[in-house]
Each structure stands twice: as C-alpha cells, then as structure tokens.
Design an enzyme around this catalytic site. Structure first.
Site, short mmCIF file in Angstrom:
data_model
loop_
_atom_site.label_atom_id
_atom_site.label_comp_id
_atom_site.label_asym_id
_atom_site.label_seq_id
_atom_site.Cartn_x
_atom_site.Cartn_y
_atom_site.Cartn_z
N GLY A 1 0.83 -1.20 0.00
CA GLY A 1 0.00 0.00 0.00
C GLY A 1 0.87 1.25 0.00
CB SER B 1 -1.17 9.32 3.45
OG SER B 1 -2.20 8.63 4.16
N GLY C 1 1.48 4.29 3.93
CA GLY C 1 2.51 3.45 3.34
C GLY C 1 3.75 4.26 2.97
CG ASN D 1 -8.61 4.11 10.16
OD1 ASN D 1 -7.80 4.28 11.08
ND2 ASN D 1 -8.67 4.91 9.11
CB ALA E 1 0.59 10.87 6.71
CE LYS F 1 -6.45 6.25 14.35
NZ LYS F 1 -5.53 5.64 13.38
CG ASN G 1 -10.13 6.34 13.27
OD1 ASN G 1 -9.57 7.41 13.11
ND2 ASN G 1 -9.51 5.19 13.09
CG ASN H 1 -12.24 9.50 10.38
OD1 ASN H 1 -11.76 9.74 9.28
ND2 ASN H 1 -11.51 9.10 11.40
CD GLU I 1 -10.26 3.18 5.88
OE1 GLU I 1 -9.80 2.03 6.04
OE2 GLU I 1 -9.70 4.20 6.30
#
Length: 281
Positions: A7, A10, A12, A102, A127, A181, A185, A189, A260
C-alpha cells in the site's frame, strides 16, 4: 531485517520514508506507474518546510511473494480481501504480517490466515499524500502495535531500532489498541466529514463540541466504557494536536473516493445489535 510495505497511500509512503533509514524496504504499489515513479524519484517526505528525499525500492503488488521478515499492510480495510486471498495463495506463507487498518472489521479477515505471527496496530500520525511519491507528515504521533497471534520478537526488534525517531510502542492487549483508535475515528471522522471541517474546529466551536460529546456518549454506551473521561480527554487532545488536519474520511469525500465508514462504524453497529441496544434517549 527486510521489510515489505503493501500500500503506497499516505501511511505506506510515510512508513517507507522512515523505515528505509534503518532497514531494506520494498513498497508494493497498486499500479506499475506508481512503482516506477517511486523508483525514479524516491519517496519525498515533507516535515513542515523541510523536504527529505529517501531512496526506496518499489514493485507492483503482483510481485509480492511474502519473503520479507515483516510485511506491513497499510491499505484501507475495504481493500484487504484481495490481500488476504493473495496470502492464502502463496506457496510459502509469510512469517510475520502487521495490519494497520482503521476499525476492527479486519479481524475476521485475518484470524484464519496461515501466518505464524499476526500483528495489528493503530497509527496516530497525520499524513497527507500529495502525489504518487510525496507525503506530508502533518501530525507527529506514534504507532501502537500488538500481537494478535504468535510471537512479539519481530515487533520488539523493530521498535528498538526505529524509536525514538519514529515511535513504535509494543502493547500487551491488541483489543485495547484497536478499540482506542476506533473510538477516536468513530467520533472525529464522521463529524468532520458531515460538517466539512478540519479536526480542530470540532473543539473550537461550542455546537460542534456538543455534537462530539453526544456522539462519544453513544459510543461509550455501546462499548460499555468505564473510564469515559479519559477517553474523551484523549479525543479532545488529538483534535488539538491535529487541528489543521483533515480527517481521512473527509479527504476521501473531497477526493470522491470510497470512505471507510463501514469499517469504522460497522463494528459498533454490530456490537449494538448483538447487545440489543438502541440509541440513547
């Protein structure tokens, strides 16, 4: 230790830029074109006004054979099924895989993989991928990792070498790592995406902050959180530390690509359904 990274988004690119300082790294890309550009120009990492060009070897994902001592999977969760199928089809299974997605839905995909060491983790860095080989490191954080199955030796070797330049923390409990996390998120998000705002605006505007607290209360109710004040403090602190960042979901919407949302909120909806819980009054 040879490291593969599947991947070249960003995260990766960010990992490749830092880990290549310490280890031989191959980053595996979705397209031959991106692999060629990385091979030609390296990975360019921006830290504020400072730009660093790092030589990184790149190959298309079709070339990955799982020969590295550790492979880090950084694709989005909805892209994972093709990767897990490829793992199953390899003649010799990889020794160690680290999944950095995520949400928590990917646990069902990886639990039966024929791999000795399965690791999961969460990334707190901010990132932004500016081009096929340029990544901006907007928010400095750490990566929390834990063993899902197997032995932690590879993770500890990695952490010992790359920290403190690129902090990697080996945790005891994978569920806590992912839930922590997930909570962040699931609050930041969706709200930033709906409101079309940067992360910091969630705590600067009193109405947005109220929405944040209400959504967090719903999540706490579903997950039966005991230390709610600490979790809320963590969310607010992340909003401060990444105040100028756009969340990954908002960036997906702006780019008109798939989000996602299912990966992030799907686990919570399943948990609520399993417990017979409806929305709080």
């Amino acid at each position: 230790m040879k490291i593969g990274i599947i991947g070249a988004g960003s995260i990766g690119l960010l990992f490749a830029s830092y880990l290549s300082t310490f280890f031989p790294v191959i980053i595996y890309t979705r397209t031959k074109e991106q692999a060629k550009e990385i091979n030609d120009y390296g990975v360019v990492r921006k830290n504020g006004s400072v730009q660093t060009r790092i030589k990184v070897k790149a190959q298309p994902i079709a070339a990955w054979m799982g020969k590295e001592e550790l492979t880090i999977i950084t694709v989005k969760q909805y892209q994972l099924s093709s990767i897990t199928e490829k793992v199953k089809d390899l003649e010799t299974p990889p020794e160690s895989l680290l999944f950095l997605q995520n949400g928590m839905g990917h646990l069902k995909l990886i639990e039966k993989l024929p791999v000795n060491n399965l690791f999961v983790g969460s990334v707190e860095h901010g990132a932004y991928k500016e081009s096929s080989y340029i990544v901006s490191h907007n928010g400095v954080g750490k990566t929390n990792v834990a063993v899902y199955k197997g032995d932690s030796t590879v993770l500890r070797e990695l952490a010992e070498v790359v920290s403190p330049e690129f902090p990697l923390v080996v945790c005891k409990n994978y569920y806590e790592v992912l839930v922590n996390k997930l909570i962040v998120n699931a609050v930041i998000n969706p709200l930033t995406s709906i409101l079309q705002i940067k992360n910091g605006e969630l705590i600067k505007n009193q109405f947005y902050l109220k929405a944040l607290k209400n959504l967090f209360a719903e999540i706490s109710y579903i997950l039966n959180l005991e230390n709610q004040e600490e979790y809320l403090r963590q969310i607010i602190e992340i909003c401060k530390n990444t105040s100028d960042n756009r969340s990954s979901m908002l960036k997906d919407i702006e780019a008109k690509t798939r989000t996602e949302v299912d990966a992030i909120l799907g686990f919570l909806l399943e948990e609520a359904n399993d417990q017979g819980k409806e929305g709080r009054k």
